[in-house]
Design an enzyme around this catalytic site. Structure first.
Site, PDB file in Angstrom:
ATOM      1  N   ARG A 122      81.480  25.652 -76.423  1.00 23.30           N
ATOM      2  CA  ARG A 122      81.283  25.237 -74.541  1.00 23.30           C
ATOM      3  C   ARG A 122      81.597  26.423 -73.721  1.00 23.30           C
ATOM      4  NH1 ARG A 122      82.750  20.543 -75.844  1.00 23.30           N
ATOM      5  NH2 ARG A 122      81.302  18.969 -75.936  1.00 23.30           N
ATOM      6  N   LYS A 144      73.351  38.073 -67.307  1.00 19.88           N
ATOM      7  CA  LYS A 144      72.711  36.989 -67.778  1.00 19.88           C
ATOM      8  C   LYS A 144      72.176  37.180 -69.258  1.00 19.88           C
ATOM      9  CE  LYS A 144      69.701  37.394 -63.291  1.00 19.88           C
ATOM     10  NZ  LYS A 144      68.074  38.207 -63.072  1.00 19.88           N
ATOM     11  N   GLU A 186      64.313  52.430 -65.158  1.00 17.69           N
ATOM     12  CA  GLU A 186      65.708  52.017 -65.038  1.00 17.69           C
ATOM     13  C   GLU A 186      66.430  52.449 -64.087  1.00 17.69           C
ATOM     14  OE1 GLU A 186      65.346  48.150 -64.715  1.00 17.69           O
ATOM     15  OE2 GLU A 186      64.055  48.221 -66.162  1.00 17.69           O
ATOM     16  N   LYS A 222      74.376  48.885 -59.806  1.00 17.84           N
ATOM     17  CA  LYS A 222      74.023  47.152 -60.168  1.00 17.84           C
ATOM     18  C   LYS A 222      75.306  45.971 -60.498  1.00 17.84           C
ATOM     19  CE  LYS A 222      71.760  44.275 -63.484  1.00 17.84           C
ATOM     20  NZ  LYS A 222      71.305  44.285 -65.123  1.00 17.84           N
ATOM     21  N   GLU A 232      70.925  35.727 -57.598  1.00 21.80           N
ATOM     22  CA  GLU A 232      69.399  36.386 -57.635  1.00 21.80           C
ATOM     23  C   GLU A 232      68.808  35.189 -56.583  1.00 21.80           C
ATOM     24  OE1 GLU A 232      67.584  37.966 -60.871  1.00 21.80           O
ATOM     25  OE2 GLU A 232      65.488  37.855 -59.498  1.00 21.80           O
ATOM     26  N   ARG A 236      70.453  40.794 -54.352  1.00 20.45           N
ATOM     27  CA  ARG A 236      69.599  40.936 -56.033  1.00 20.45           C
ATOM     28  C   ARG A 236      68.192  40.293 -56.781  1.00 20.45           C
ATOM     29  NH1 ARG A 236      73.184  38.345 -61.638  1.00 20.45           N
ATOM     30  NH2 ARG A 236      72.195  40.146 -62.717  1.00 20.45           N
ATOM     31  N   ASN A 240      64.406  43.920 -58.405  1.00 26.30           N
ATOM     32  CA  ASN A 240      63.359  43.439 -59.306  1.00 26.30           C
ATOM     33  C   ASN A 240      62.357  44.802 -58.813  1.00 26.30           C
ATOM     34  OD1 ASN A 240      63.949  41.435 -60.702  1.00 26.30           O
ATOM     35  ND2 ASN A 240      63.971  40.137 -58.801  1.00 26.30           N
ATOM     36  N   HIS A 243      59.059  46.118 -60.450  1.00 25.63           N
ATOM     37  CA  HIS A 243      59.043  44.106 -61.863  1.00 25.63           C
ATOM     38  C   HIS A 243      57.686  43.196 -61.642  1.00 25.63           C
ATOM     39  CE1 HIS A 243      62.924  46.612 -62.219  1.00 25.63           C
ATOM     40  NE2 HIS A 243      62.965  45.537 -63.821  1.00 25.63           N
ATOM     41  N   HIS A 247      55.972  43.111 -65.032  1.00 24.87           N
ATOM     42  CA  HIS A 247      55.657  41.615 -65.405  1.00 24.87           C
ATOM     43  C   HIS A 247      54.401  41.220 -66.226  1.00 24.87           C
ATOM     44  CE1 HIS A 247      60.273  40.745 -64.095  1.00 24.87           C
ATOM     45  NE2 HIS A 247      59.938  41.179 -65.166  1.00 24.87           N
ATOM     46  N   HIS A 259      58.257  47.577 -71.364  1.00 19.80           N
ATOM     47  CA  HIS A 259      59.421  47.337 -70.077  1.00 19.80           C
ATOM     48  C   HIS A 259      59.277  48.433 -69.086  1.00 19.80           C
ATOM     49  CE1 HIS A 259      61.368  44.833 -66.845  1.00 19.80           C
ATOM     50  NE2 HIS A 259      62.417  45.295 -66.999  1.00 19.80           N
TER      51      HIS A 259
HETATM   52  P1  NAD Z   1      67.000  46.127 -78.157  1.00 14.30           P
HETATM   53  O1  NAD Z   1      67.903  46.100 -78.792  1.00 14.30           O
HETATM   54  O2  NAD Z   1      65.411  45.983 -79.153  1.00 14.30           O
HETATM   55  O3  NAD Z   1      66.665  48.291 -78.800  1.00 14.30           O
HETATM   56  C1  NAD Z   1      65.502  48.794 -79.313  1.00 14.30           C
HETATM   57  C2  NAD Z   1      65.261  48.995 -80.451  1.00 14.30           C
HETATM   58  O4  NAD Z   1      66.303  50.892 -80.342  1.00 14.30           O
HETATM   59  C3  NAD Z   1      65.768  48.126 -81.579  1.00 14.30           C
HETATM   60  O5  NAD Z   1      65.043  49.010 -82.534  1.00 14.30           O
HETATM   61  C4  NAD Z   1      66.793  48.572 -81.577  1.00 14.30           C
HETATM   62  O6  NAD Z   1      67.348  48.053 -83.098  1.00 14.30           O
HETATM   63  C5  NAD Z   1      67.265  50.346 -81.895  1.00 14.30           C
HETATM   64  N1  NAD Z   1      68.764  50.363 -81.108  1.00 14.30           N
HETATM   65  C6  NAD Z   1      69.365  50.296 -80.551  1.00 14.30           C
HETATM   66  N2  NAD Z   1      70.408  51.115 -80.217  1.00 14.30           N
HETATM   67  C7  NAD Z   1      70.929  52.136 -81.660  1.00 14.30           C
HETATM   68  C8  NAD Z   1      70.541  53.352 -80.993  1.00 14.30           C
HETATM   69  N3  NAD Z   1      71.602  53.638 -81.175  1.00 14.30           N
HETATM   70  N4  NAD Z   1      70.120  54.571 -82.391  1.00 14.30           N
HETATM   71  C9  NAD Z   1      68.947  53.812 -83.610  1.00 14.30           C
HETATM   72  N5  NAD Z   1      68.221  52.808 -82.605  1.00 14.30           N
HETATM   73  C10 NAD Z   1      68.702  51.642 -82.286  1.00 14.30           C
HETATM   74  O7  NAD Z   1      65.807  46.972 -76.688  1.00 14.30           O
HETATM   75  P2  NAD Z   1      66.679  47.104 -75.655  1.00 14.30           P
HETATM   76  O8  NAD Z   1      65.400  48.341 -75.316  1.00 14.30           O
HETATM   77  O9  NAD Z   1      68.291  47.651 -75.813  1.00 14.30           O
HETATM   78  O10 NAD Z   1      66.538  45.856 -74.333  1.00 14.30           O
HETATM   79  C11 NAD Z   1      65.317  45.605 -74.301  1.00 14.30           C
HETATM   80  C12 NAD Z   1      66.527  44.032 -74.194  1.00 14.30           C
HETATM   81  O11 NAD Z   1      66.826  43.469 -73.333  1.00 14.30           O
HETATM   82  C13 NAD Z   1      64.637  42.603 -73.700  1.00 14.30           C
HETATM   83  O12 NAD Z   1      64.972  41.600 -74.712  1.00 14.30           O
HETATM   84  C14 NAD Z   1      65.130  42.060 -72.539  1.00 14.30           C
HETATM   85  O13 NAD Z   1      65.235  41.204 -71.773  1.00 14.30           O
HETATM   86  C15 NAD Z   1      66.682  42.545 -72.846  1.00 14.30           C
HETATM   87  N6  NAD Z   1      66.794  42.584 -71.243  1.00 14.30           N
HETATM   88  C16 NAD Z   1      68.297  42.088 -70.731  1.00 14.30           C
HETATM   89  C17 NAD Z   1      68.679  42.749 -68.689  1.00 14.30           C
HETATM   90  C18 NAD Z   1      69.511  41.364 -68.379  1.00 14.30           C
HETATM   91  O14 NAD Z   1      70.285  41.647 -67.349  1.00 14.30           O
HETATM   92  N7  NAD Z   1      70.228  40.566 -69.744  1.00 14.30           N
HETATM   93  C19 NAD Z   1      68.030  44.122 -68.252  1.00 14.30           C
HETATM   94  C20 NAD Z   1      66.927  43.831 -69.016  1.00 14.30           C
HETATM   95  C21 NAD Z   1      66.751  43.574 -70.236  1.00 14.30           C
HETATM   96 MG    MG Z   2      64.486  45.073 -65.567  1.00 19.78          MG
END
Ligand code: NAD
Ligand code: MG
Length: 356
Positions: A122, A144, A186, A222, A232, A236, A240, A243, A247, A259
């Site tokens: 939990r 999130k 972003e 942020k 949101e 917040r 978007n 966005h 999407h 994205h």
């Molecule tokens: P990711 O975690 O898949 O990383 C992108 C790629 O880079 C992957 O192949 C990873 O293995 C590689 N990588 C990571 N760090 C590295 C480094 N230092 N050197 C070399 N390679 C590296 O994707 P991302 O772009 O970081 O994040 C996208 C995800 O985040 C999505 O699932 C999205 O939904 C989520 N997200 C969440 C929020 C939130 O508020 N929680 C906000 C925006 C995005």
């Molecule tokens: Mg985004």
């Protein structure tokens, strides 16, 4: 080194540190917010070979009992199956309510680990060690967490705040340019929303030499918005910007367009639409578009207004008959406009007009 203190909706505070070398010193930094305990470091198959050893060594040296769990790199790991295996791994390692999870990786690892930590027993505490620009400027802030379902992205999740975020800017050196551009989209968005100096780094500066400042400024903006509106219901929604179209573009491309790249196209669309509707000057729109291009991002949409509007209407964020669209007024100020979903097609059409 840059340090920020964030306040969660529950009134708890936690540090966000940004700077060089933090993956080597994370153990002592984490020990400052949590007395040594058992930890589960969660990482992916790209990041673990590069950085897991130094994080393990740092945590061990600070007195933590270290376990590790490495998942396959990629969005596919944000699944119920991988989440289940991770929870079993927490249990196997006998993590208790006072132990912690450590997310070492990008947004995928942060979202997955945060969700697992939020529901295991939990809720146990977790720490973020973001290694992508996107996770540093966006995903690691706001609490999130989520995994994807077969029916769509981020459909299962919860709000769970970390107890610390430590972003080692050195780790960005191994990031692929495509992923750096995703994060840039972003950060540029944040600049347009409320930080012209952040925008200027991408417009005329040298982003590669200024990641500490880019991340600190993005986090500050942020955090301010998220503190005001954690769930949101109001401001917040500003986050978007670009966005709604993004999407739709991601889905129409079957997620072949990432994205951040889709957000760049979506931002260009609302910039052009704002000009067409007399909300923003053409010069400002041109600056936005040129800055996105300078950052290696696309600004031309391969899809039509009608097909995008149709997809947007199915989006979970558009469940009501009205949708809030964010329109830029100047670089540093945007407005929220509520419109019927039926009006989206005309907005997209305005935003596609005149693209190269
Ligand atoms: P990711 O975690 O898949 O990383 C992108 C790629 O880079 C992957 O192949 C990873 O293995 C590689 N990588 C990571 N760090 C590295 C480094 N230092 N050197 C070399 N390679 C590296 O994707 P991302 O772009 O970081 O994040 C996208 C995800 O985040 C999505 O699932 C999205 O939904 C989520 N997200 C969440 C929020 C939130 O508020 N929680 C906000 C925006 C995005
Ligand atoms: Mg985004």
């Amino acid at each position: 080194m840059h340090k920020q203190i964030l306040t969660t909706p529950d009134g708890e505070t936690y540090p966000i540190l940004t700077g060089s070398g933090l993956l080597h010193t994370c153990g002592q930094e984490i020990a400052a917010v949590k007395k040594p305990c058992r930890v589960m470091i969660v990482s992916d198959s790209n990041v673990a070979p590069l950085y897991l050893d130094r994080v393990k060594a740092s945590l061990s040296a600070a007195g933590f009992a270290v376990n590790t769990h490495v998942v396959s790199a990629g969005e596919e790991s944000k699944s119920i199956g991988v989440l289940g295996a991770l929870l079993e791994s927490f249990a196997e390692a006998k993590l208790t309510r006072t132990d912690i999870a450590v997310a070492l990786g990008g947004g995928v690892i942060g979202d997955l680990t945060g969700f697992a930590a939020g529901c295991y027993l939990r809720g146990i505490n977790f720490v973020q060690l973001p290694t992508t620009l996107l996770s540093a400027v966006d995903a690691s802030v706001g609490g999130k967490t989520a995994v994807n379902l077969r029916h769509g992205k981020n459909l299962a999740g919860l709000f769970h705040q970390p107890i610390g975020v430590y972003c080692d800017t050195d780790s960005l050196q191994t990031l692929h340019p495509h992923e750096l551009a995703d994060g840039a989209a972003e950060a540029i968005k944040t600049g347009i929303l409320g930080d012209p100096e952040l925008f200027a780094i991408y417009e005329t500066g040298d982003p590669a030499a200024q990641y500490e400042e880019i991340i600190a400024r993005s986090v500050a903006y942020k955090a301010k918005i998220v503190t005001e509106d954690p769930t949101e219901k109001g401001v917040r929604k500003l986050l978007n910007l670009g966005h709604t179209a993004a999407h739709a573009i991601e889905r129409l491309s079957d997620f072949g367009i990432s994205h951040g790249h889709a957000v760049a196209i979506g931002t260009a669309i609302v910039a052009r639409a704002s000009v067409k509707r007399g909300i923003m000057k053409n010069d400002d729109s041109a600056r936005i578009i040129n800055t996105l291009i300078r950052s290696g991002l696309p600004v031309v949409c391969p899809y039509g207004a009608a097909e995008m509007a149709k997809i947007a209407a199915l989006d979970k964020k558009a469940a009501a008959a009205n949708i809030t669209v964010i329109l830029p007024e100047t670089i540093g100020k945007c407005r929220m406009e509520s419109m019927p979903i039926a009006a989206l097609e005309a907005l997209f059409a305005d935003g596609l007009e005149g693209q190269a």
